[in-house]
Motif scaffolding. Structure first.
Motif, PDB file in Angstrom:
ATOM      1  N   GLY A 230       0.692  -0.739  -0.060  1.00  0.00           N
ATOM      2  CA  GLY A 230      -0.278   0.372   0.307  1.00  0.00           C
ATOM      3  C   GLY A 230       0.851   1.591  -0.148  1.00  0.00           C
ATOM      4  O   GLY A 230       0.495   2.241   0.101  1.00  0.00           O
ATOM      5  N   LYS A 231       2.449   0.886   0.129  1.00  0.00           N
ATOM      6  CA  LYS A 231       2.934   2.232   0.463  1.00  0.00           C
ATOM      7  C   LYS A 231       4.420   2.419  -1.088  1.00  0.00           C
ATOM      8  O   LYS A 231       4.518   0.772  -0.303  1.00  0.00           O
ATOM      9  N   THR A 232       4.920   2.888  -1.113  1.00  0.00           N
ATOM     10  CA  THR A 232       5.937   3.766  -1.698  1.00  0.00           C
ATOM     11  C   THR A 232       6.672   4.774  -1.686  1.00  0.00           C
ATOM     12  O   THR A 232       6.180   5.420  -1.280  1.00  0.00           O
ATOM     13  N   PHE A 233       7.794   4.304  -1.120  1.00  0.00           N
ATOM     14  CA  PHE A 233       8.755   5.992  -0.512  1.00  0.00           C
ATOM     15  C   PHE A 233       9.687   5.451  -1.069  1.00  0.00           C
ATOM     16  O   PHE A 233      10.383   4.521  -1.305  1.00  0.00           O
ATOM     17  N   SER A 234       9.711   6.637  -1.582  1.00  0.00           N
ATOM     18  CA  SER A 234      11.537   7.058  -3.279  1.00  0.00           C
ATOM     19  C   SER A 234      11.632   7.858  -2.173  1.00  0.00           C
ATOM     20  O   SER A 234      11.575   9.241  -1.925  1.00  0.00           O
ATOM     21  N   ARG A 235      12.973   8.006  -2.454  1.00  0.00           N
ATOM     22  CA  ARG A 235      14.188   9.638  -2.549  1.00  0.00           C
ATOM     23  C   ARG A 235      15.303   9.120  -2.557  1.00  0.00           C
ATOM     24  O   ARG A 235      15.929   9.171  -3.104  1.00  0.00           O
ATOM     25  N   ASP A 236      15.627  10.620  -3.587  1.00  0.00           N
ATOM     26  CA  ASP A 236      16.704  11.470  -3.478  1.00  0.00           C
ATOM     27  C   ASP A 236      17.852  11.231  -2.190  1.00  0.00           C
ATOM     28  O   ASP A 236      17.334  11.952  -1.232  1.00  0.00           O
ATOM     29  N   LEU A 237      19.195  10.958  -2.353  1.00  0.00           N
ATOM     30  CA  LEU A 237      20.050  10.693  -1.207  1.00  0.00           C
ATOM     31  C   LEU A 237      21.049  11.417  -0.849  1.00  0.00           C
ATOM     32  O   LEU A 237      21.368  11.711  -2.390  1.00  0.00           O
ATOM     33  N   ASP A 238      20.632  12.450   0.121  1.00  0.00           N
ATOM     34  CA  ASP A 238      21.449  13.404   0.395  1.00  0.00           C
ATOM     35  C   ASP A 238      22.619  13.334   1.155  1.00  0.00           C
ATOM     36  O   ASP A 238      22.746  12.885   1.954  1.00  0.00           O
ATOM     37  N   ILE A 239      23.572  13.247   0.252  1.00  0.00           N
ATOM     38  CA  ILE A 239      25.260  12.312   0.768  1.00  0.00           C
ATOM     39  C   ILE A 239      26.530  13.381   1.665  1.00  0.00           C
ATOM     40  O   ILE A 239      27.453  13.327   1.966  1.00  0.00           O
ATOM     41  N   SER A 240      25.656  15.149   1.965  1.00  0.00           N
ATOM     42  CA  SER A 240      26.442  15.859   1.225  1.00  0.00           C
ATOM     43  C   SER A 240      27.459  16.445   2.841  1.00  0.00           C
ATOM     44  O   SER A 240      28.026  16.876   2.692  1.00  0.00           O
ATOM     45  N   MET A 241      26.414  15.466   3.691  1.00  0.00           N
ATOM     46  CA  MET A 241      27.069  15.791   5.413  1.00  0.00           C
ATOM     47  C   MET A 241      27.918  14.877   5.333  1.00  0.00           C
ATOM     48  O   MET A 241      28.472  14.503   6.557  1.00  0.00           O
ATOM     49  N   CYS A 242      28.407  14.043   4.614  1.00  0.00           N
ATOM     50  CA  CYS A 242      29.378  12.393   5.058  1.00  0.00           C
ATOM     51  C   CYS A 242      30.242  12.371   5.952  1.00  0.00           C
ATOM     52  O   CYS A 242      30.050  11.566   7.040  1.00  0.00           O
ATOM     53  N   TYR A 243      31.261  13.138   5.469  1.00  0.00           N
ATOM     54  CA  TYR A 243      32.067  13.239   5.796  1.00  0.00           C
ATOM     55  C   TYR A 243      32.440  13.829   7.812  1.00  0.00           C
ATOM     56  O   TYR A 243      32.605  13.337   8.869  1.00  0.00           O
ATOM     57  N   GLN A 244      30.768  14.798   7.908  1.00  0.00           N
ATOM     58  CA  GLN A 244      30.889  14.799   9.436  1.00  0.00           C
ATOM     59  C   GLN A 244      30.217  13.945  10.403  1.00  0.00           C
ATOM     60  O   GLN A 244      30.555  13.816  11.558  1.00  0.00           O
ATOM     61  N   HIS A 245      29.444  13.026   9.672  1.00  0.00           N
ATOM     62  CA  HIS A 245      28.705  12.279  10.337  1.00  0.00           C
ATOM     63  C   HIS A 245      29.869  10.764  10.505  1.00  0.00           C
ATOM     64  O   HIS A 245      29.760   9.970  11.454  1.00  0.00           O
ATOM     65  N   GLU A 246      30.491  10.516   9.510  1.00  0.00           N
ATOM     66  CA  GLU A 246      31.631   9.962  10.212  1.00  0.00           C
ATOM     67  C   GLU A 246      32.521  10.434  11.033  1.00  0.00           C
ATOM     68  O   GLU A 246      33.052   9.692  12.342  1.00  0.00           O
ATOM     69  N   CYS A 247      32.780  11.395  11.059  1.00  0.00           N
ATOM     70  CA  CYS A 247      33.944  12.064  12.048  1.00  0.00           C
ATOM     71  C   CYS A 247      33.524  12.081  13.569  1.00  0.00           C
ATOM     72  O   CYS A 247      34.051  11.994  14.224  1.00  0.00           O
ATOM     73  N   GLU A 248      31.755  11.911  13.445  1.00  0.00           N
ATOM     74  CA  GLU A 248      31.097  12.343  15.013  1.00  0.00           C
ATOM     75  C   GLU A 248      31.171  10.904  15.093  1.00  0.00           C
ATOM     76  O   GLU A 248      30.793  10.006  16.649  1.00  0.00           O
ATOM     77  N   ILE A 249      31.009   9.533  14.549  1.00  0.00           N
ATOM     78  CA  ILE A 249      31.154   8.099  15.032  1.00  0.00           C
ATOM     79  C   ILE A 249      32.523   6.931  15.346  1.00  0.00           C
ATOM     80  O   ILE A 249      32.493   7.056  15.998  1.00  0.00           O
ATOM     81  N   PHE A 250      33.435   8.217  14.828  1.00  0.00           N
ATOM     82  CA  PHE A 250      34.444   7.923  15.195  1.00  0.00           C
ATOM     83  C   PHE A 250      34.375   8.797  16.628  1.00  0.00           C
ATOM     84  O   PHE A 250      35.777   7.643  17.381  1.00  0.00           O
ATOM     85  N   VAL A 251      34.576   9.840  16.380  1.00  0.00           N
ATOM     86  CA  VAL A 251      34.929  10.588  18.245  1.00  0.00           C
ATOM     87  C   VAL A 251      34.291   9.925  19.056  1.00  0.00           C
ATOM     88  O   VAL A 251      34.891   9.484  20.235  1.00  0.00           O
TER      89      VAL A 251
END
Length: 294
Positions: A230-251
């Motif tokens: 009953g549902k379809t969910f489609s999305r363009d994926l924004d990866i522009s903050m990827c470096y910040q996210h990696e630094c966050e999980i590393f820290v």
């Protein structure tokens, strides 16, 4: 203060992480006062020097082991995943936590051996593709798990760079593999894949549904769709903050000792990519997937 060593200075990721941790990125200035990149090593001397000069590093190591005693953590950022286990192993042996960039390794057997060594030594690891950490990917994973009565299928599209000196198919394919596994699960049963020119299409077979993976050469956009009851969910994926996210999980890992993803989830995308490559090199044969315990 956590002293960080970079292994693989030729990657733009190495510069991005060094700028963030050394207070040179305006978006993250002084966000991590207890972190500093102090040294680097890599196969490209000119890139080592460029990273040292541009980010204020203290030294360039002649070989990875020369960093032992000088760093409290390492970030393995070499473009070719073939070298990731080799670069990371001395530090894991010494009990030093590591970030290992995408792909975690090019070979599933090497990935398993490295993860098992880390578990044996009780050394935490993070890494793989940054794309799995982006908000849009996390949102889609949440939607699949919590908003659908049933999943009937899905699709993920992401860039591929097939012809390169950094591992060929493995250089870029980890992004798509990790997005797909984050959204649809780390437990596909088998895969069939086909190469058409420099593009690859893979069909991952799960219990009850299939997911198509479209590795597209030269198209630097990311998208995903979930087809549910009953549902379809489609999305363009924004990866522009990827470096910040990696630094966050590393820290977070360095400060707490806790991993954001299990050893199994770091290894699984490598096993999956090995199976895709085996399939498209053998005319689209179905390859069963077995994910080893770590």
């Amino acid at each position: 203060m956590f002293r960080i060593g970079i292994l693989g200075s030729e990657n733009s990721h190495a510069t991005a992480f060094s700028r963030i941790f050394n207070g040179l990125d305006p978006k993250c200035e002084m966000k991590y006062p207890d972190m500093r990149v102090v040294g680097c090593f890599g196969h490209y001397p000119e890139e080592n020097q460029k990273l040292k000069d541009s980010c204020g590093l203290d030294f360039i190591a002649d070989k990875p082991e020369d960093m032992l005693g000088k760093v409290d953590a390492v970030m393995v950022t070499a473009r070719n995943g073939q070298f990731h286990p080799e670069f990371a192993r001395p530090f894991i042996e010494a009990g030093i936590p590591a970030f290992i960039d995408k792909p975690f390794a090019n070979c599933g057997c090497e990935a398993v051996k490295l993860a098992r060594l880390a578990k044996e030594k009780n050394v935490p690891l993070v890494g793989g593709s940054s794309t799995k950490l982006c908000y849009d990917v996390r949102m889609m994973a949440f939607f699949r798990k919590n908003s659908l009565e049933a999943v009937y299928g899905g699709s993920v599209a992401a860039p591929l760079n097939m012809d390169n000196p950094y591992g060929g198919f493995y250089f870029y394919s980890s992004h798509l593999a990790e997005i797909s596994m984050t959204i649809f699960g780390y437990n596909p049963k088998s895969v069939r894949a086909f190469r058409n020119g420099n593009n690859v299409t893979a069909i991952a077979h799960y219990d009850g549904f299939d997911v198509s993976n479209h590795f597209i050469d030269g198209n630097y956009s990311y998208s995903a769709s979930i087809y549910g009851k009953g549902k379809t969910f489609s999305r363009d994926l924004d990866i522009s903050m990827c470096y910040q996210h990696e630094c966050e999980i590393f820290v977070d890992m360095l400060r707490t000792g806790k991993m954001s993803h299990s050893y199994e989830h770091l290894v699984a995308p490598v096993v999956y990519l090995n199976a895709i490559k085996k399939s498209f090199e053998n005319g689209g044969e179905e390859v069963a997937l077995e994910f080893p315990e770590i």
